[in-house]
Scaffold this motif. Sequence first.
Motif, PDB file in Angstrom:
ATOM      1  N   GLU A   4       4.722   6.900   1.615  1.00 22.87           N
ATOM      2  CA  GLU A   4       4.506   5.696   2.402  1.00 22.87           C
ATOM      3  C   GLU A   4       3.130   5.766   3.062  1.00 22.87           C
ATOM      4  OE1 GLU A   4       7.636   5.120   5.226  1.00 22.87           O
ATOM      5  OE2 GLU A   4       8.900   4.072   3.766  1.00 22.87           O
ATOM      6  N   TYR A   5       2.442   4.660   3.070  1.00 22.34           N
ATOM      7  CA  TYR A   5       1.125   4.597   3.707  1.00 22.34           C
ATOM      8  C   TYR A   5       1.310   4.241   5.176  1.00 22.34           C
ATOM      9  CZ  TYR A   5      -3.667   3.143   4.713  1.00 22.34           C
ATOM     10  OH  TYR A   5      -4.914   3.012   5.256  1.00 22.34           O
ATOM     11  N   GLU A   6       0.804   5.098   6.056  1.00 21.89           N
ATOM     12  CA  GLU A   6       0.953   4.911   7.497  1.00 21.89           C
ATOM     13  C   GLU A   6      -0.356   4.397   8.092  1.00 21.89           C
ATOM     14  OE1 GLU A   6       3.715   5.189   8.998  1.00 21.89           O
ATOM     15  OE2 GLU A   6       4.979   6.561   7.851  1.00 21.89           O
TER      16      GLU A   6
ATOM     17  N   VAL B  33       6.606  12.523   6.844  1.00 23.05           N
ATOM     18  CA  VAL B  33       6.068  11.624   5.834  1.00 23.05           C
ATOM     19  C   VAL B  33       7.113  11.395   4.735  1.00 23.05           C
ATOM     20  CG1 VAL B  33       4.976  13.512   4.520  1.00 23.05           C
ATOM     21  CG2 VAL B  33       4.124  11.168   4.296  1.00 23.05           C
ATOM     22  N   ARG B  34       7.297  10.158   4.342  1.00 19.31           N
ATOM     23  CA  ARG B  34       8.322   9.833   3.365  1.00 19.31           C
ATOM     24  C   ARG B  34       7.730   9.829   1.961  1.00 19.31           C
ATOM     25  NH1 ARG B  34      12.103   4.654   2.482  1.00 19.31           N
ATOM     26  NH2 ARG B  34      13.293   5.528   0.763  1.00 19.31           N
ATOM     27  N   VAL B  35       8.276  10.668   1.102  1.00 21.69           N
ATOM     28  CA  VAL B  35       7.899  10.688  -0.308  1.00 21.69           C
ATOM     29  C   VAL B  35       8.819   9.726  -1.046  1.00 21.69           C
ATOM     30  CG1 VAL B  35       7.799  12.092  -2.399  1.00 21.69           C
ATOM     31  CG2 VAL B  35       6.982  13.025  -0.236  1.00 21.69           C
ATOM     32  N   ILE B  36       8.241   8.731  -1.716  1.00 19.34           N
ATOM     33  CA  ILE B  36       9.047   7.711  -2.389  1.00 19.34           C
ATOM     34  C   ILE B  36       9.042   7.861  -3.904  1.00 19.34           C
ATOM     35  CG2 ILE B  36       8.875   6.022  -0.539  1.00 19.34           C
ATOM     36  CD1 ILE B  36       6.531   4.757  -1.847  1.00 19.34           C
TER      37      ILE B  36
ATOM     38  N   PRO C 135       0.821  -1.219   0.000  1.00 19.24           N
ATOM     39  CA  PRO C 135       0.000   0.000   0.000  1.00 19.24           C
ATOM     40  C   PRO C 135       0.855   1.270   0.000  1.00 19.24           C
ATOM     41  CG  PRO C 135       0.061  -0.953   2.196  1.00 19.24           C
ATOM     42  CD  PRO C 135       0.778  -1.920   1.291  1.00 19.24           C
ATOM     43  N   VAL C 136       0.394   2.276  -0.727  1.00 17.58           N
ATOM     44  CA  VAL C 136       1.017   3.598  -0.740  1.00 17.58           C
ATOM     45  C   VAL C 136      -0.106   4.635  -0.732  1.00 17.58           C
ATOM     46  CG1 VAL C 136       3.115   2.894  -1.968  1.00 17.58           C
ATOM     47  CG2 VAL C 136       1.114   3.676  -3.272  1.00 17.58           C
ATOM     48  N   ALA C 137       0.225   5.849  -0.345  1.00 17.74           N
ATOM     49  CA  ALA C 137      -0.714   6.966  -0.442  1.00 17.74           C
ATOM     50  C   ALA C 137      -0.245   7.856  -1.587  1.00 17.74           C
ATOM     51  CB  ALA C 137      -0.758   7.753   0.859  1.00 17.74           C
ATOM     52  N   ILE C 138      -1.156   8.240  -2.458  1.00 22.16           N
ATOM     53  CA  ILE C 138      -0.812   9.078  -3.612  1.00 22.16           C
ATOM     54  C   ILE C 138      -1.611  10.376  -3.533  1.00 22.16           C
ATOM     55  CG2 ILE C 138      -0.794   9.285  -6.120  1.00 22.16           C
ATOM     56  CD1 ILE C 138      -0.479   6.323  -6.351  1.00 22.16           C
ATOM     57  N   LYS C 139      -0.891  11.488  -3.546  1.00 21.90           N
ATOM     58  CA  LYS C 139      -1.514  12.809  -3.498  1.00 21.90           C
ATOM     59  C   LYS C 139      -1.492  13.411  -4.904  1.00 21.90           C
ATOM     60  CE  LYS C 139      -1.153  17.141  -0.856  1.00 21.90           C
ATOM     61  NZ  LYS C 139      -0.351  17.845   0.181  1.00 21.90           N
ATOM     62  N   GLU C 140      -2.652  13.795  -5.380  1.00 23.18           N
ATOM     63  CA  GLU C 140      -2.806  14.350  -6.728  1.00 23.18           C
ATOM     64  C   GLU C 140      -3.051  15.853  -6.646  1.00 23.18           C
ATOM     65  OE1 GLU C 140      -5.454  13.155 -10.606  1.00 23.18           O
ATOM     66  OE2 GLU C 140      -6.530  13.320  -8.703  1.00 23.18           O
ATOM     67  N   TYR C 141      -2.225  16.621  -7.340  1.00 28.35           N
ATOM     68  CA  TYR C 141      -2.414  18.075  -7.396  1.00 28.35           C
ATOM     69  C   TYR C 141      -3.645  18.372  -8.243  1.00 28.35           C
ATOM     70  CZ  TYR C 141      -1.623  22.896  -8.986  1.00 28.35           C
ATOM     71  OH  TYR C 141      -1.760  24.224  -9.295  1.00 28.35           O
ATOM     72  N   LEU C 142      -4.687  18.932  -7.608  1.00 29.51           N
ATOM     73  CA  LEU C 142      -5.943  19.162  -8.314  1.00 29.51           C
ATOM     74  C   LEU C 142      -6.733  20.279  -7.622  1.00 29.51           C
ATOM     75  CD1 LEU C 142      -7.502  18.144 -10.738  1.00 29.51           C
ATOM     76  CD2 LEU C 142      -8.527  16.378  -9.321  1.00 29.51           C
ATOM     77  N   PRO C 143      -6.306  21.535  -7.784  1.00 29.73           N
ATOM     78  CA  PRO C 143      -6.990  22.655  -7.125  1.00 29.73           C
ATOM     79  C   PRO C 143      -8.348  22.959  -7.764  1.00 29.73           C
ATOM     80  CG  PRO C 143      -5.225  23.459  -8.535  1.00 29.73           C
ATOM     81  CD  PRO C 143      -5.126  21.970  -8.557  1.00 29.73           C
ATOM     82  N   ASN C 144      -9.395  22.879  -6.955  1.00 33.70           N
ATOM     83  CA  ASN C 144     -10.745  23.095  -7.470  1.00 33.70           C
ATOM     84  C   ASN C 144     -10.933  24.462  -8.107  1.00 33.70           C
ATOM     85  OD1 ASN C 144     -11.697  20.584  -6.685  1.00 33.70           O
ATOM     86  ND2 ASN C 144     -12.357  21.302  -4.681  1.00 33.70           N
ATOM     87  N   ALA C 145     -10.237  25.457  -7.589  1.00 35.60           N
ATOM     88  CA  ALA C 145     -10.441  26.821  -8.070  1.00 35.60           C
ATOM     89  C   ALA C 145      -9.852  27.059  -9.447  1.00 35.60           C
ATOM     90  CB  ALA C 145      -9.846  27.815  -7.080  1.00 35.60           C
TER      91      ALA C 145
END
Length: 326
Positions: free
Chosen positions: A113-115, A96-99, A42-52
Amino acid sequence: MPPPNNQPLARGYQLLNYTIVKQLSAGGFSIVYLAHDENDQPVAIKEYLPNALALRSEGEKVLATSAENLALFRHGMKCFFEEGKTLAQIRHPNVVRVINFFRANDTVYMVMEYERGRTLQKEIQLTEGGVKENMILYVFAHLLNGLREVHLKKMLHLDIKPANIYIRRDGSPVLLDFGSAREALGNSINKFTPMYTPGFASPEQYADRDKLGPWSDIYSVGASVFACMSGMAPQAADQRTKDDKYQSVEKMWAGRYSRTLLTLVDWCLALDPLARPQSVREVQKALVEIANEPQPKPGLLTGLKNNLARIGRFDLKRGSGKGEQR
């Protein structure tokens, strides 16, 4: 009228070598997903997506909502990418570790990393009568070591709050969800409401952003400790600058928490940036003083001095410390 919410990527969507499992959270700036890599980890993925500025109504491509917003969207994307690059260089157990970080679908993704555990905010909600002092000291002593590493990389967090402090199952904290890219975009536009978290954001995040510095994160640390004690955030800084109703915690909770800890919170929450601790090291030195104080209750601070020595290895004569490598 608020901008429409963006559609998340669908379950099962293949993003490079990652498979989207589900959406974990969404805000005005990004969407965070749980995903699995090619080894089913498992990993966590953050997507840049500003609503404005941008919209994805269907499919996977992200499109700017207007030609005017395109340049701002790209500026924010560049800042987000640079933030990921900087975070990837930090190897600290309390950050938080960015891989991985990459471009796809006309936007940028940050793989972390997924915590497993829960947020400090959740701990506060589940605790009646305020979080115990020994837990506050343990969590923030570790967290400040991580924040010091962030500041050494010439980077600010700018969104420290209990919801962004994750408590792992072993009790150790990890600092999540940096807001520095949002701040960079906020210098150009005011379409994000808010670009900060009221109560936890420093006064200079509302105005005078040229005054931002480590002391800005330290204000947020003080506000987070305040929330541990009271169950709520202090009065928002922009309101305090107009009609300051902040009551000294040293007076409110005398006898409930050690005097030095209460004094430290008041110091961190000074409205004037120059009146606060100017570095994480100053706050850490205050925590060492707390460890050396007579215990207000039997056994309350037992082992704290050893924990501080283990995670920071402070040299009290020189007032400096070198963090352990793990």
